[in-house]
Design an enzyme around this catalytic site. Structure first.
Site, PDB file in Angstrom:
ATOM      1  N   GLY A 239       0.745  -1.240   0.000  1.00 19.10           N
ATOM      2  CA  GLY A 239       0.000   0.000   0.000  1.00 19.10           C
ATOM      3  C   GLY A 239       0.779   1.297   0.000  1.00 19.10           C
ATOM      4  N   GLU A 275       3.891  -6.701   1.683  1.00 18.58           N
ATOM      5  CA  GLU A 275       3.425  -7.090   0.346  1.00 18.58           C
ATOM      6  C   GLU A 275       3.366  -5.884  -0.598  1.00 18.58           C
ATOM      7  OE1 GLU A 275      -0.491  -8.435   1.320  1.00 18.58           O
ATOM      8  OE2 GLU A 275       0.187 -10.306   2.224  1.00 18.58           O
ATOM      9  N   ARG A 278       2.888  -1.663  -5.926  1.00 16.69           N
ATOM     10  CA  ARG A 278       3.064  -0.422  -6.692  1.00 16.69           C
ATOM     11  C   ARG A 278       4.429   0.227  -6.473  1.00 16.69           C
ATOM     12  NH1 ARG A 278      -1.576   2.837  -7.928  1.00 16.69           N
ATOM     13  NH2 ARG A 278      -2.626   1.775  -6.224  1.00 16.69           N
ATOM     14  N   ARG A 314      -6.350   2.828 -15.755  1.00 12.91           N
ATOM     15  CA  ARG A 314      -6.369   3.593 -14.504  1.00 12.91           C
ATOM     16  C   ARG A 314      -7.015   4.988 -14.636  1.00 12.91           C
ATOM     17  NH1 ARG A 314      -2.680   4.952 -11.659  1.00 12.91           N
ATOM     18  NH2 ARG A 314      -3.590   4.301  -9.694  1.00 12.91           N
ATOM     19  N   CYS A 346     -14.387   3.422 -28.649  1.00 11.89           N
ATOM     20  CA  CYS A 346     -15.653   4.111 -28.907  1.00 11.89           C
ATOM     21  C   CYS A 346     -16.413   4.417 -27.635  1.00 11.89           C
ATOM     22  CB  CYS A 346     -16.502   3.259 -29.833  1.00 11.89           C
ATOM     23  SG  CYS A 346     -15.571   2.829 -31.294  1.00 11.89           S
ATOM     24  N   GLU A 347     -15.814   5.098 -26.717  1.00  5.02           N
ATOM     25  CA  GLU A 347     -16.565   5.666 -25.596  1.00  5.02           C
ATOM     26  C   GLU A 347     -15.780   6.834 -25.006  1.00  5.02           C
ATOM     27  OE1 GLU A 347     -16.719   3.276 -21.823  1.00  5.02           O
ATOM     28  OE2 GLU A 347     -16.462   1.629 -23.230  1.00  5.02           O
ATOM     29  N   TYR A 375      -0.246  -2.041 -12.154  1.00  4.29           N
ATOM     30  CA  TYR A 375      -1.656  -2.006 -12.508  1.00  4.29           C
ATOM     31  C   TYR A 375      -1.869  -1.433 -13.911  1.00  4.29           C
ATOM     32  CZ  TYR A 375      -1.677  -2.833  -7.522  1.00  4.29           C
ATOM     33  OH  TYR A 375      -1.410  -3.359  -6.273  1.00  4.29           O
TER      34      TYR A 375
END
Ligand code: LLP
Length: 421
Positions: A239, A275, A278, A314, A346-347, A375
């Site tokens: 984290g 753990e 990132r 993200r 297409c969005e 990620y």
């Protein structure tokens, strides 16, 4: 700090010009720096020394087997959340006694496979899971080593979608119930209690929530020991956040984090596991893309790239910011142009950045999304039938494709037309 810097006017990944890789593999692609991965892993190890410890890389942040081998060879453990990740760790040569199995919904099949292949511990998240694991292990004549993940009800002060330590989140066992569930664990034939686990969220940029949570874990350790449990390991989760911009962000360093761990739980004589995902992989990777078109709208200009939200989700999913830099270094003092940076999907959600100031861009120019190692590739999909982008690893002046780009034929031929159709 990372190893993606301009040298002689060109962005390099360590000693390799990014444009050279683009010419060889095409765009878009992910590119990782071995030296950055190594450095970030080593910082954690140094931060926890001399406490007995194991730094378990959170595979979910970047799961390429070549990256896992690099970290595993340095002595890293691995934090896995599925049997797929477990098998990747094994394929990278990481022994089972360095793999911890986290996750809120492990299946019996996953438990069995991990017990067969060897596992350091399961981080158990509920009573039903505890009972299932005991049954699976006992049927194999084994006792599964476990920690219970406790939910300390601490506000991690991060994005709501990646905060995990409040009581309304699905994770862990309420810390108030820990004593009762540990007593139950001690009675189960297929379970061996080895410690406590906690993980309160991701991209934390302040140490205070960690410190609050770890202080609660320290109290719980004393209490559980007094109740007769052998608490010898503390898994403190991941984290720790990273800077996503090169300007003013200064999240705590691994050394600050390590000092705080020593302060809160260092006197308990436990082996410490962490753990991190990132912080090891995030700034060790970039996503390289080409400009397809520069489109002038009525109010704004759009930079249309060949990367899209399926390649790096993200920004669409968490409104996350990624610095975007040209691969050719712009001349000093060049007048910037304001763009909405978008992909071809297409969005409207396929937008990487709104109103981003960049040096003027032309079709064919290359750009790099920084801080995309964590990620990024792991969350990619084939939406709009866009094949997964390749991954490249660089070390010094070497580079290698560590996951090739699938062909369109590969993509189409996976589907099966039934013979009755
Ligand atoms: N351990 C557990 C039990 C976790 O759930 C996580 C992340 C980690 C460790 C690693 O956390 P890290 O050190 O990487 O912050 N997709 C989101 C992040 C999801 C994090 C999920 N859990 C994003 O792109 O920001």
């Amino acid at each position: 700090m990372d190893h993606f810097v301009y040298k002689h006017g060109a962005l390099h990944a360590e000693d390799v010009p990014v444009a050279e890789i683009a010419a060889a593999v095409g765009t878009p692609f992910y590119c990782y720096s071995a030296q950055t991965l190594t450095r970030h892993f080593t910082l954690f190890r140094e931060a926890l020394s001399p406490l007995p410890h194991l730094v378990c890389f959170a595979i979910k942040s970047l799961s390429n087997v070549a990256v896992l081998k690099l970290l595993g060879d340095l002595g890293a453990g691995m934090d896995v959340v599925s049997i797929g990740e477990y098998l990747r760790a094994k394929a990278a040569g990481v022994p089972g006694d360095r793999i911890v199995f986290s996750g809120v919904g492990k299946t019996r099949d996953e438990m069995r496979m991990a017990l067969e292949g060897g596992i350091r511990q399961f981080n158990v998240e509920s009573e039903p899971e505890l009972i299932a694991l005991s049954e699976v292990a006992a049927a194999m004549g084994l006792r599964a080593p476990i920690t219970l993940r406790v939910n300390p009800d601490v506000d991690a002060k991060t994005h709501a979608k990646i905060a995990t330590g409040k009581k309304e989140n699905k994770f862990g066992i309420p810390i108030s119930r820990a004593s009762a569930v540990y007593a139950e664990a001690a009675r189960l034939p297929g379970i061996e209690v080895v410690g406590i686990d906690v993980h309160i969220g991701s991209q934390l940029t302040d140490l205070a929530p960690f410190e609050q949570a770890f202080a609660k874990v320290a109290d719980l350790t004393r209490q559980l020991r007094a109740e007769g449990h052998d608490i010898r390991r503390l898994d403190l989760g991941g984290g720790l956040g990273i800077p996503y911009t090169q300007s003013n962000e200064t999240p705590p360093l691994p050394s600050d984090y390590g000092a705080m761990i020593k302060r809160t739980v260092g006197d308990l004589g436990c082996e410490i596991e962490i753990e991190p995902g990132r912080l090891i992989s995030g700034n060790a990777g970039i996503l390289v893309s080409s400009v397809i078109y520069v489109k002038s709208g009525e109010e704004r200009d759009f930079l249309i790239l060949d990367a899209a939200m399926n390649d790096l989700v993200r920004p669409a999913m968490y409104d996350a910011h990624h610095d975007i830099v040209p691969v050719v270094e712009p001349p000093v003092g060049v007048e910037q142009q304001r763009y909405d940076v978008v992909g071809p999907i297409c969005e409207t959600g396929d937008t990487f950045a709104k109103g981003r100031d960049l040096a003027p861009m032309q079709p064919g120019d290359l750009v790099a999304f920084r801080s995309a190692g964590a990620y990024g590739a792991v969350m990619a999909s084939e939406y709009n039938s866009r094949p997964l982008v390749p991954e490249v690893l660089v070390r010094g002046d070497h580079h290698a494709v560590i996951r090739p780009r699938p062909s369109y034929i590969d993509l189409v031929k996976r589907d099966v037309i039934p013979d009755w159709l």
